[in-house]
Each structure stands twice: as C-alpha cells, then as structure tokens.
Design a protein around this motif. Structure first.
Motif, PDB file in Angstrom:
ATOM      1  N   ASP A  23       0.823  -1.207   0.000  1.00 19.80           N
ATOM      2  CA  ASP A  23       0.000   0.000   0.000  1.00 19.80           C
ATOM      3  C   ASP A  23       0.858   1.259   0.000  1.00 19.80           C
ATOM      4  N   THR A  24       2.054   1.177   0.565  1.00 21.28           N
ATOM      5  CA  THR A  24       2.966   2.316   0.538  1.00 21.28           C
ATOM      6  C   THR A  24       3.457   2.587  -0.875  1.00 21.28           C
ATOM      7  N   VAL A  25       3.714   1.521  -1.626  1.00 20.92           N
ATOM      8  CA  VAL A  25       4.298   1.640  -2.963  1.00 20.92           C
ATOM      9  C   VAL A  25       3.240   1.861  -4.031  1.00 20.92           C
ATOM     10  N   CYS A  26       2.131   1.123  -3.964  1.00 17.17           N
ATOM     11  CA  CYS A  26       1.152   1.073  -5.057  1.00 17.17           C
ATOM     12  C   CYS A  26      -0.092   1.905  -4.742  1.00 17.17           C
ATOM     13  N   ALA A  79      13.569   3.550 -10.440  1.00 19.86           N
ATOM     14  CA  ALA A  79      14.356   3.935 -11.610  1.00 19.86           C
ATOM     15  C   ALA A  79      13.920   5.296 -12.151  1.00 19.86           C
ATOM     16  N   THR A  80      12.604   5.543 -12.146  1.00 17.52           N
ATOM     17  CA  THR A  80      12.092   6.820 -12.623  1.00 17.52           C
ATOM     18  C   THR A  80      12.517   7.956 -11.702  1.00 17.52           C
ATOM     19  N   TYR A  81      12.457   7.733 -10.382  1.00 15.17           N
ATOM     20  CA  TYR A  81      12.915   8.749  -9.434  1.00 15.17           C
ATOM     21  C   TYR A  81      14.345   9.173  -9.745  1.00 15.17           C
ATOM     22  N   LYS A  82      15.218   8.182  -9.955  1.00 17.52           N
ATOM     23  CA  LYS A  82      16.627   8.477 -10.203  1.00 17.52           C
ATOM     24  C   LYS A  82      16.813   9.258 -11.504  1.00 17.52           C
ATOM     25  N   ALA A  83      16.091   8.869 -12.545  1.00 11.64           N
ATOM     26  CA  ALA A  83      16.244   9.538 -13.837  1.00 11.64           C
ATOM     27  C   ALA A  83      15.797  10.992 -13.770  1.00 11.64           C
ATOM     28  N   GLN A  84      14.645  11.256 -13.157  1.00  7.48           N
ATOM     29  CA  GLN A  84      14.149  12.626 -13.118  1.00  7.48           C
ATOM     30  C   GLN A  84      14.938  13.493 -12.151  1.00  7.48           C
ATOM     31  N   TYR A  85      15.535  12.887 -11.136  1.00  6.02           N
ATOM     32  CA  TYR A  85      16.247  13.648 -10.110  1.00  6.02           C
ATOM     33  C   TYR A  85      17.434  14.404 -10.688  1.00  6.02           C
ATOM     34  N   ASP A 122       3.458   9.661  -6.000  1.00  4.18           N
ATOM     35  CA  ASP A 122       3.614  10.766  -6.948  1.00  4.18           C
ATOM     36  C   ASP A 122       3.759  10.274  -8.381  1.00  4.18           C
ATOM     37  N   LEU A 123       3.921   8.980  -8.558  1.00  2.00           N
ATOM     38  CA  LEU A 123       4.015   8.368  -9.884  1.00  2.00           C
ATOM     39  C   LEU A 123       2.981   7.254 -10.005  1.00  2.00           C
ATOM     40  N   ALA A 124       2.411   7.123 -11.196  1.00  2.27           N
ATOM     41  CA  ALA A 124       1.473   6.035 -11.489  1.00  2.27           C
ATOM     42  C   ALA A 124       2.058   5.203 -12.623  1.00  2.27           C
ATOM     43  N   VAL A 125       2.231   3.914 -12.383  1.00  2.17           N
ATOM     44  CA  VAL A 125       2.904   3.028 -13.328  1.00  2.17           C
ATOM     45  C   VAL A 125       1.900   2.143 -14.059  1.00  2.17           C
ATOM     46  N   THR A 126       2.101   2.035 -15.361  1.00  3.86           N
ATOM     47  CA  THR A 126       1.342   1.108 -16.200  1.00  3.86           C
ATOM     48  C   THR A 126       2.327   0.268 -16.997  1.00  3.86           C
ATOM     49  N   PHE A 127       2.143  -1.049 -16.988  1.00  8.43           N
ATOM     50  CA  PHE A 127       3.033  -1.941 -17.724  1.00  8.43           C
ATOM     51  C   PHE A 127       2.624  -2.030 -19.185  1.00  8.43           C
ATOM     52  N   ARG A 134       1.994  14.981  -9.929  1.00  9.48           N
ATOM     53  CA  ARG A 134       2.063  16.352  -9.414  1.00  9.48           C
ATOM     54  C   ARG A 134       3.176  17.081 -10.141  1.00  9.48           C
ATOM     55  N   PRO A 135       3.150  18.416 -10.136  1.00  5.70           N
ATOM     56  CA  PRO A 135       4.249  19.142 -10.784  1.00  5.70           C
ATOM     57  C   PRO A 135       5.573  18.859 -10.093  1.00  5.70           C
ATOM     58  N   CYS A 136       6.627  18.791 -10.893  1.00  8.69           N
ATOM     59  CA  CYS A 136       7.973  18.554 -10.378  1.00  8.69           C
ATOM     60  C   CYS A 136       8.933  19.264 -11.337  1.00  8.69           C
ATOM     61  N   PRO A 137       9.021  20.598 -11.252  1.00  8.44           N
ATOM     62  CA  PRO A 137       9.785  21.372 -12.230  1.00  8.44           C
ATOM     63  C   PRO A 137      11.191  20.813 -12.459  1.00  8.44           C
ATOM     64  N   PRO A 138      11.597  20.743 -13.735  1.00  9.00           N
ATOM     65  CA  PRO A 138      10.954  21.291 -14.933  1.00  9.00           C
ATOM     66  C   PRO A 138       9.866  20.397 -15.534  1.00  9.00           C
TER      67      PRO A 138
END
Length: 216
Positions: A125-128, A151-157, A168-173, A186-190
């Motif tokens: 529930d914490t992750v999904c 992986a997405t967190y690291k790339a955008q960071y 803050d992210l919704a994943v679809t396979f 949510r917004p995460c500039p840029p």
C-alpha cells in the motif's frame, strides 16, 4: 552470475551509454580520496556497496574511453558525477551496476535492481496506488512497480533535484511487462504534472531491473 541480465540491459542502452558491473560483497577497494571521505562512519556492508558502485561507474567510464575520475557523494547521498557526465548506480539482489553517459547524449538515466520475488505485503500500500492494485494483480506486480518507480525517481532527479513519494508516480506496464510508463501525478519542475516517462523492465538471473533514460 548475471550474464543474462547485463547482456539484456546492454542491448537496451542507446549508443554512447555504457554499463559497468562490480561485486558489492568484495572488499572496499578502489575508492579515491574524495569518495572515501563520505565513508568514514559507514558500516562495512555500506562501504563495500559504495566502493562497488564507484568501481562499476569507472568501468562504464572506461568503456566510453573516459579517464577514471572521482564520484563523490552529495549531501543528498546522490552521486556527484564529473562535469559533462551523468549516470546512475544501483546495488541490489547481490549485484552492483552503473550506467554512465555524457550529458549531451542523455539528460538523465535511472536504474534499479530488485530480487525477483514478491514485495512484502506490508509495503504494497505504501508503494502502489489503488489503481495500480486494480490493474496489476500478479504476484510480482508490486515489486515490478517498486522497481519502475525507483528507476524513474533516479532519472528525473538529475534534472529536478526533487525527491518524490511513491504515490507521486502512477505506473502502467506494457504488454508482457517488458516495459512501463510512469506518469507524474504532481508538478515537479521542470516536469509538469502528467509528464510520462518510459522505461524497460528486465527479469533475468533472479533479478528485476528497471531502466529509464531521458533524452538529452
């Protein structure tokens, strides 16, 4: 051995992007002085993982015909890459891998490694999100979602410098869970709310790997 995993990941990397590998259980050799300073109070297991990450990153740099260079740890614990380079380091499931490239080739890259086993139920529930629960019900789904989000967190960071929460992210396979999209909730500039990141999923050698690359 992770031959199948590393071969599959290398096949997914664009030109000019290199993968390096190191053993996180080996002695903590190869650290440069700027790197060792971050490990003065670390426990032995953390020191071995940290050193393996730096060795893996320098192996990737060598593959790009780049000279070895220090990769210190920032105050946020993220790697501080040499000028003109970006990359990602991941250690998990008994292996350490690093992906490195020039900033002109990619704006960011994220890699996460997880054991190919179900995520503990108390973490799902914490992750999904509820929607992810409804869409993806296989035993490995929550672990795959966790890996994709990391992986997405690291790339955008690399561009935003913003720490995201799991929801803050919704994943679809994609079909057969060989890839995924992660949509920013949510917004995460840029990056604006609704920005979609695409990634690859590999399951091999008992390990899940998620890889996200952001165009330069």
């Amino acid at each position: 051995m992770t031959k199948a995993l590393t071969a599959a990941l290398r096949a997914l990397l664009p030109p000019g992007v290199a993968l390096g590998q190191a053993d996180p259980t080996a002695p903590e050799t190869g650290l440069m002085p700027e790197e060792a300073a971050a490990m003065t109070r670390a426990i032995p297991a953390r020191m071995r993982e940290f050193a393996a990450g730096r060795r893996a990153a320098r192996a990737a740099m060598t593959s790009l015909d780049l000279p070895p260079a220090p990769i210190p740890q920032g105050v946020d614990r993220a790697p501080l890459w040499p000028l003109g380079l970006t990359g990602t380091i991941s250690h998990g499931a008994g292996v350490c891998l690093a992906v490195v490239t020039r900033t002109g080739d990619l704006a960011g890259v994220g890699l996460d490694l997880e054991p190919a086993t179900p995520l503990p139920e108390n973490l799902t529930d914490t992750v999904c999100t509820p929607q992810e629960h409804a869409r993806h019900a296989s035993p490995l789904a929550a672990r795959l979602i966790f890996c994709a989000k990391e992986a997405t967190y690291k790339a955008q960071y690399a561009r935003s410098g913003t720490l995201l929460e799991f929801h803050d992210l919704a994943v679809t396979f994609t079909a057969h869970a060989t890839g995924f999209t992660a949509t920013l909730m949510r917004p995460c500039p840029p990056f604006a709310e609704g920005t979609t990141f695409s990634g690859h999923l590999v399951i091999a050698d008992g390990i899940i790997a998620a890889l996200v690359t952001l165009p330069g």
